[in-house]
Structures are given as C-alpha cells and as structure tokens.
Design a protein around this motif. Sequence first.
Motif, PDB file in Angstrom:
ATOM      1  N   TRP A  28      -4.956   0.376   2.189  1.00 59.98           N
ATOM      2  CA  TRP A  28      -4.623   0.591   0.776  1.00 59.98           C
ATOM      3  C   TRP A  28      -3.356   1.443   0.660  1.00 59.98           C
ATOM      4  O   TRP A  28      -2.440   1.132  -0.111  1.00 59.98           O
ATOM      5  CB  TRP A  28      -5.782   1.316   0.070  1.00 59.98           C
ATOM      6  N   ILE A  29      -3.312   2.494   1.425  1.00 62.99           N
ATOM      7  CA  ILE A  29      -2.163   3.403   1.372  1.00 62.99           C
ATOM      8  C   ILE A  29      -0.910   2.705   1.902  1.00 62.99           C
ATOM      9  O   ILE A  29       0.189   2.864   1.357  1.00 62.99           O
ATOM     10  CB  ILE A  29      -2.471   4.679   2.181  1.00 62.99           C
ATOM     11  N   ALA A  30      -1.070   1.889   2.953  1.00 60.22           N
ATOM     12  CA  ALA A  30       0.089   1.178   3.512  1.00 60.22           C
ATOM     13  C   ALA A  30       0.688   0.219   2.496  1.00 60.22           C
ATOM     14  O   ALA A  30       1.914   0.104   2.376  1.00 60.22           O
ATOM     15  CB  ALA A  30      -0.332   0.423   4.777  1.00 60.22           C
ATOM     16  N   VAL A  31      -0.177  -0.487   1.736  1.00 60.33           N
ATOM     17  CA  VAL A  31       0.325  -1.408   0.721  1.00 60.33           C
ATOM     18  C   VAL A  31       1.020  -0.629  -0.391  1.00 60.33           C
ATOM     19  O   VAL A  31       2.103  -1.004  -0.862  1.00 60.33           O
ATOM     20  CB  VAL A  31      -0.813  -2.275   0.146  1.00 60.33           C
ATOM     21  N   SER A  32       0.414   0.470  -0.811  1.00 55.06           N
ATOM     22  CA  SER A  32       1.020   1.305  -1.854  1.00 55.06           C
ATOM     23  C   SER A  32       2.394   1.786  -1.420  1.00 55.06           C
ATOM     24  O   SER A  32       3.372   1.696  -2.180  1.00 55.06           O
ATOM     25  CB  SER A  32       0.100   2.498  -2.144  1.00 55.06           C
ATOM     26  N   ASN A  33       2.494   2.272  -0.181  1.00 61.20           N
ATOM     27  CA  ASN A  33       3.791   2.742   0.320  1.00 61.20           C
ATOM     28  C   ASN A  33       4.786   1.599   0.432  1.00 61.20           C
ATOM     29  O   ASN A  33       5.987   1.763   0.140  1.00 61.20           O
ATOM     30  CB  ASN A  33       3.608   3.410   1.685  1.00 61.20           C
ATOM     31  N   GLY A  34       4.304   0.448   0.860  1.00 61.12           N
ATOM     32  CA  GLY A  34       5.200  -0.705   0.991  1.00 61.12           C
ATOM     33  C   GLY A  34       5.762  -1.145  -0.344  1.00 61.12           C
ATOM     34  O   GLY A  34       6.947  -1.482  -0.449  1.00 61.12           O
ATOM     35  N   MET A  77      -0.252  -5.065  -6.893  1.00 62.86           N
ATOM     36  CA  MET A  77      -1.225  -4.455  -5.982  1.00 62.86           C
ATOM     37  C   MET A  77      -2.397  -5.398  -5.745  1.00 62.86           C
ATOM     38  O   MET A  77      -3.113  -5.759  -6.680  1.00 62.86           O
ATOM     39  CB  MET A  77      -1.727  -3.131  -6.561  1.00 62.86           C
ATOM     40  N   PRO A  78      -2.608  -5.830  -4.501  1.00 66.40           N
ATOM     41  CA  PRO A  78      -3.741  -6.731  -4.224  1.00 66.40           C
ATOM     42  C   PRO A  78      -5.057  -5.970  -4.192  1.00 66.40           C
ATOM     43  O   PRO A  78      -5.098  -4.736  -4.183  1.00 66.40           O
ATOM     44  CB  PRO A  78      -3.395  -7.301  -2.849  1.00 66.40           C
ATOM     45  N   SER A 186       7.328 -11.952  -2.123  1.00 62.39           N
ATOM     46  CA  SER A 186       7.888 -10.742  -2.716  1.00 62.39           C
ATOM     47  C   SER A 186       7.862  -9.552  -1.766  1.00 62.39           C
ATOM     48  O   SER A 186       8.671  -8.630  -1.907  1.00 62.39           O
ATOM     49  CB  SER A 186       7.118 -10.353  -3.987  1.00 62.39           C
ATOM     50  N   THR A 187       6.935  -9.569  -0.821  1.00 60.86           N
ATOM     51  CA  THR A 187       6.690  -8.366  -0.024  1.00 60.86           C
ATOM     52  C   THR A 187       6.983  -8.536   1.458  1.00 60.86           C
ATOM     53  O   THR A 187       6.671  -7.634   2.247  1.00 60.86           O
ATOM     54  CB  THR A 187       5.231  -7.920  -0.198  1.00 60.86           C
ATOM     55  N   GLY A 188       7.575  -9.641   1.856  1.00 60.89           N
ATOM     56  CA  GLY A 188       7.974  -9.807   3.247  1.00 60.89           C
ATOM     57  C   GLY A 188       6.803  -9.778   4.199  1.00 60.89           C
ATOM     58  O   GLY A 188       5.858 -10.563   4.099  1.00 60.89           O
ATOM     59  N   SER A 189       6.827  -8.818   5.145  1.00 63.31           N
ATOM     60  CA  SER A 189       5.816  -8.769   6.210  1.00 63.31           C
ATOM     61  C   SER A 189       4.627  -7.895   5.854  1.00 63.31           C
ATOM     62  O   SER A 189       3.799  -7.602   6.727  1.00 63.31           O
ATOM     63  CB  SER A 189       6.469  -8.245   7.496  1.00 63.31           C
ATOM     64  N   LEU A 190       4.520  -7.472   4.606  1.00 64.19           N
ATOM     65  CA  LEU A 190       3.470  -6.522   4.240  1.00 64.19           C
ATOM     66  C   LEU A 190       2.076  -7.070   4.534  1.00 64.19           C
ATOM     67  O   LEU A 190       1.194  -6.341   5.010  1.00 64.19           O
ATOM     68  CB  LEU A 190       3.601  -6.154   2.757  1.00 64.19           C
TER      69      LEU A 190
END
Length: 817
Positions: A28-34, A77-78, A186-190
């Motif tokens: 969750w935090i990684a997606v938020s930061n990304g 945000m997924p 939209s988010t590349g390799s996220l």
Amino acid sequence: MNRLQDYPVDVDVGDLFRHAVGDVAAKWIAVSNGLCALSEEGGIPIQEQVGRQIQDLGMAFRIAGDAEERNWPLNPMPLIIGSGEWREVEQGLVQRANLLEQVAADIYGAQQLVEEGALPAAVVTGSRYFARNMIGLQPRGDHYLHVYAVDLARGPLGQWRVLADRLRLANGIGYALENRLAFSRSTGSLLSDINARRLAGFFGELREGIARDCQRENPRIALLTPGRFNQSYPEQAHLARYLGFPLVEGRDLTVSDDRLYVRTIAGPKRIDAVWRWIDTNALDPLTFDSRSAIGVPDLFDAWARGGLEMANWPGVEVLESPVFSAFLPRLCKRLLGEEPLLPNIATWWCGQPAEANTVIKRLDELVVTSAFGQPVEALSGADPAPGSALRAKEKAALLEAMQRRPMDYCGQEIVHLSTTPALVGEDFVPRAFTLRAFVARGADGEWKVMPGGFARLSSSGEMLTSLMGEGDLSADVCVVDDMPGVYQAATPLGGVPAIRRGGGILASQAADNLYWFGRYCERTEMTLRIVRSVLGSSIEVDGSSGRDPEVRQILVNILYLWGAISDETEKLPTRQICRAALTEAELAGGVTRLLDNIRSVGLSLRDRFAPDFWRLASRRLPPLESYRPDAVLKQTHDLIERFSAMAGLIAEDMIRSPALGFLDMGRRIERALSVCRVTRQLCRSEAQSDALSVLLDLCDSQITYRSRYIAGAMRDPVLDLVLLDPDNPRSLVFQLNALNRQIAELPALTEDQLPELPLREARAVVAPFMSLTIDALDNDLLQDTEARLLSLSEAISARYFLQYEKSEAPARDNLLA
C-alpha cells in the motif's frame, strides 16, 4: 500530494490499509509513494495522467437517463488484497459457482428441490426471469453457467460476504480489464513492483471455456449486444475487440435449420456460441416476450435442438433474485455437503410466516427489499429501504403492503462496508467499497477466478444499486503475491493461434454503418469547404479582391439545397449564414447535425476503430468563441483539418479489408456526387474565373492546377482536372474508378463468375467517361451521372445491407441518398 504513511494513526484513510499487515501494508505504501513520484515527475496530478489514458482507451459509460456518455471515473489508487486473503475468497467463489450450477440444473431439470420442499415453488416462479420454456432443456456441454459475477462486501473487521449474484450479465468484467490497462499504462512498472497478478490469463480461459463446449474446431463465438444505447455498450465493444469476438445485434442474426448465422457481406456465416448481454425474455420474440425488438426469431430452436451454445444458459438469471439468499446456505449443505465458505447477507423471505414476523419485529434493524428484484408497492422501485429511515406513514404503508403480498418482500441485515483509501485531490480519503469478482469456466471446464476485479467506491457510503451513480468512482483491484509470479503474456488467447489474415467477418449491419460513416464524413467535409469559400471574401482587406456576389450566392444556394441552412437563413448576411451552417442541428445538412450523425453511427463501430481515430471522430463541435467571421473561419479550418487527420488514420491504420472498402465506398460515392453537384452549379455563373477558382478550392486542386498552368482558372483545364483526370484523387473519374475496384473485390454469393448488380451499376457509371474529352462534357452527362450514382448506392444497399421498410422521401435535396 500526501503519502499514506504520513497520515497520523488517528486519521481514517480506509480500513483496508489500516488493517493491512506485513508485506501487504508495505505494498500500500509503495503504491502511494509511486503515485506521488509520478505526479512530481510528470508535473501534473496523477489523476490527470490516468484520465488521459482513459480517453486514449475510449473508456466511457452512461448513468441511467443520460443521453451522452461520460468518461470512466477511475481512481488512481487501486484496491490491494494480499494473496492469503484472496485465496479464501477464491475458494468461496468456486464453491458458490458450483452451487449455483447445481441449483440451475435442478430448476430446469429434475426439480427435486421444489418437490422435496427444500425450495418453495413461489421462490422460483415468482421471478420474471423464470423461463418455463427452458424446463427439460439441457446445454450441449452440460454447463448452465460459463461466466459468473458476484458483488462482495468486506466488513470493517475483514469478513467477506456475498451481496448479490449476477448471472444475467457480467457487467464490469470489461471495466476490470480497462481499469487495469489504464492503470498500468499510467504507472509504468508499479504493478510489477508490487507483484500484482495479471488478468490476461483469465480472459484466455474464458474464451477457451466457451469454445470447449461448442464441440467444433475453431468455433465462431459472438458477443450479442442490445445495441449502442445500452449503458455498458462501450464495455461490450472493448471486450469483443479484446477477445476477438464479432460484436453483433439481434438484427445481424438469423436462424436456419436450427443453426444461428450472422448476415455478412459474403452471405450467412455460422455462429457456434453466443455470449449474451441480453435478458432471456428479450432473446426470442417468438418464444418469450413478443415485444422484444432486439432478439432473434427462432433463436430458441437453435439452442434447444443443440445447434448453439449459450453463455450463460437462458433462464439462469432466475437465481439473481434476492429471495434466493434466504435458501442458498441450506442448499449448499444439501447439494455440496459443505458449509458456505462465503456467506451471503442474512436474508428472511416474508413468504414464510415465521420469517415475515421476524422482519416485522426487527424492521428498524433491517433493510426491506423486493424479493424478486422488481418494483413493488411501498418501495421506491426495486431499491432496498432501511426500516429505520422510514417515516411513520411510510412504515405503515410498507407493513400494509407486506400483509397483502408478503411473498414480494425480503428482509436483509444491514451491511457495514469496509473502506479503502481513495485519492481525491491531494489527499487520501476513506471510501466505502464493494468488489465485483468474476468467475469463468476455463479450457478444462473447471472454474477460474479473475485475480482481481472491479471495485466501486461509493460517494455516499451506501450501495443501493448495482450501477455506477453520480460521484461514484471505480478502482483497479490488485491481488498481490509475496514473490513475483510466473509471467503471463498479455494475450487473450489460451495458446498459439493459427495464422490468419484479413479483418474477420463483416456483418451486413456493420458494413452499412461503415458505408454511411464514410458518406457522412465526406458530406460534412464538403459542406465545410463551401462555408470556407463563402467566408473567403468576408474578411478580405481589399473589397475588390473579394468573392464575386453571384458566386457567393451560388454557394449559399448550395448550402440551402443541401439542407445546411433554412430558407430564412439564406436571406441573412454572409457571416450569419456561415455561422448558422456550422451550428445547425435540426436540418439534415447542418454541420452540427452531420457531426452528430457521424458520432451516432460511429458508436456502433467502436469495436473496429482505433482509440486515436475514435477520439477525433467523436468530438462535438466546440462552441464559437465569437461571431466574427475570422472566428467562424478558424473553426471551419480546424474542422477540415480534423477530417484530414481522420482520412490519414484511415489510410494508414485500417487493414485492407471489406470493412475499409465499405467505408471508402461511402466516401467515394459522396465525393463523386458532391463534385457533380458543385460543378453543375458553379458552371452556370457568368463570373467564370471566380467560379472556377472556387471549384478548384472545393476539390482541393488549386496547387495541382497552378503547377500545370501559368494562366488563371479557365474552363477546360479546370474541368479536366476536377472531372476527368484519373490521377487526381479529388476528381470525379478517380472516384468512379476507385468504386469499380472496390466493388469488384467484394465477395460474390454465386460461383458463376458473373458480375452482380452493384458491379454492373458501377461499370455503367464510369463507362461514359472512358474515352470522354472535355469538349464533349455537358450538364446532362453530369446530371445523368448523379442519377446513376444514386442508383449504385441503392444497389449496394440492396445487395450487402439489411433491408428495412423505407419511409417516404423528404422534400428538397437535403438528405444523403
């Protein structure tokens, strides 16, 4: 933009994040930061970046009552679910799909559940979706269900429950795919960074699962749509394109000898299976609802006698009724010998005295809903009503109605929804959500669960309907693993397909739409060129260099004859005439009306158009910023440039196939008609030089003429260039030659090698020009050519398109022939 880890513990940003532990919390935090990093790197909010991808993909939907489509509301945000939690959900979904399969088989088969009292007969027969005609009929592949959707709710403490089963239509399955495409672009390799499972394999299994039950090598599977006005038509078009299914409407299909065929330009082609997005009641007007205008006569005979596989089997939507939730837990124990792994919300059917008393006593603690999902007395439509929210008068009316017809009502427990972080502006806010999950039979006949789904985020905290509402958002659903999973190529097919070329089958209705799309485009462009020519004199600095008044009046008269302006408008000043021609939405030849026609016809072709092309074609006329002639002229230039861009995309992007041929035939016939008409009108002018110069402008041939001739515009050279030059792509003869080539390449219905009527008509049109010289050209020949072109259009329509009853011809030459 804030990050999730920056919020204090006492600030609510969503249960799903707050209760996440270990690796899932870190993701969750990684997606938020990304997302924050992408906003900072791109210089624009991530919402806008996602929005651009939505537009590129053509993602759209309609809210009930809307005339126009809206862009799909995807939140960046997924919704993230760990693999361990998802494993339990997955097992519960497979169990429930097996249960529903067995119940459907019993209802339309042995009917032991009713006979033995495990299921009241009224629960089955009370639904408008119960199809009595289906009793005793069994699917050829023994599968009543192929695709199953289910709405899930997660409680604040993590308990998943079934809100509703959806067997009639798998709405949302296409949006789940589109959400993933838009998010990943939209988010590349996220997604790969958090080890999100891919969705491609699920769609391959779905396709192969339907094909498996067809019992025929390389079966043809069609997606049957209600049409472009359906709320989820964009979703259906995208699914058909992605899976390689022909997108068909009822009018495209016909039944013969208990087999289903799609009407194509090459004759009927067999359909082996149908993935239906139409209610059972509307499928066959001869067997079910005779008022249905979207079904196929005798379709019932095709599936009843084994000539057609249906996904899902007609009649299974009877299980969608909320009343079944009161009996499925017990049926699960009876049929499967197991406790439900995914419980549904507690439900009491008022058709049973004890349960009715429970609902009445606990009315303030429950939600009252229609037992069969249709409008009932004292409730607003079929929407559920919380008992505690009812006023005294409303409560009394409801209790009275429940006394009269108790079997029409159910009581259900109130579900408290879990919340998930949603990015709104710069902040993460908690939004209540439901998750629509999808299950499909795979190539081995077993159930496969989509590793994700479609999340709907409520704007109000309530989920009273299954449809997207005002202010609601959607979100991608990511099931994440601790370690990277096995890579799955982004293909919808289950294996390496046999090599094929061409554009697939072309249904007669699609050919019709492509043809008229081309005609509307060409008519609009020529109307714009006429408006531009009229304006050419209205902003000249030197009045003496302006357009000759007689020529200008001829152009205005053409606009009137073509239905671009009214007779009252024809008398107005030039600048008002041109503005009216652009903004006219009522008359058939107005530019706004023509653009609406282009968009309307194009909606039925979304599965065939690339997103870049559709974005251009679907744009509406922007409002005029000023009434000044230069503003009108600028908008005219912009629109002409748009049509030039569309022509370029058609030439470079569309496969050389009959689909392109019909689109181009429409353009060629309309261009040929326009050249004949404007030439006849302008050649009557006494101001020959100015009239001929305008003719060159309208036919986009000024530069070619000047490169050939030093002299000004003169009759014979100009007419030779715009009428007889076979190398000029704007000339009349070029259009006639192109029509002959295209029609000659179309498939024939017979094997005698004799030319069919459209080809004979096309040859008859071009024959007088084969050896014609400019001195022999006269007005009568052009007029005769127009008549022959109209006859050719009728011949094409009669041979290749579906035929309908024709209305009377309108007065004035203001409609496309």
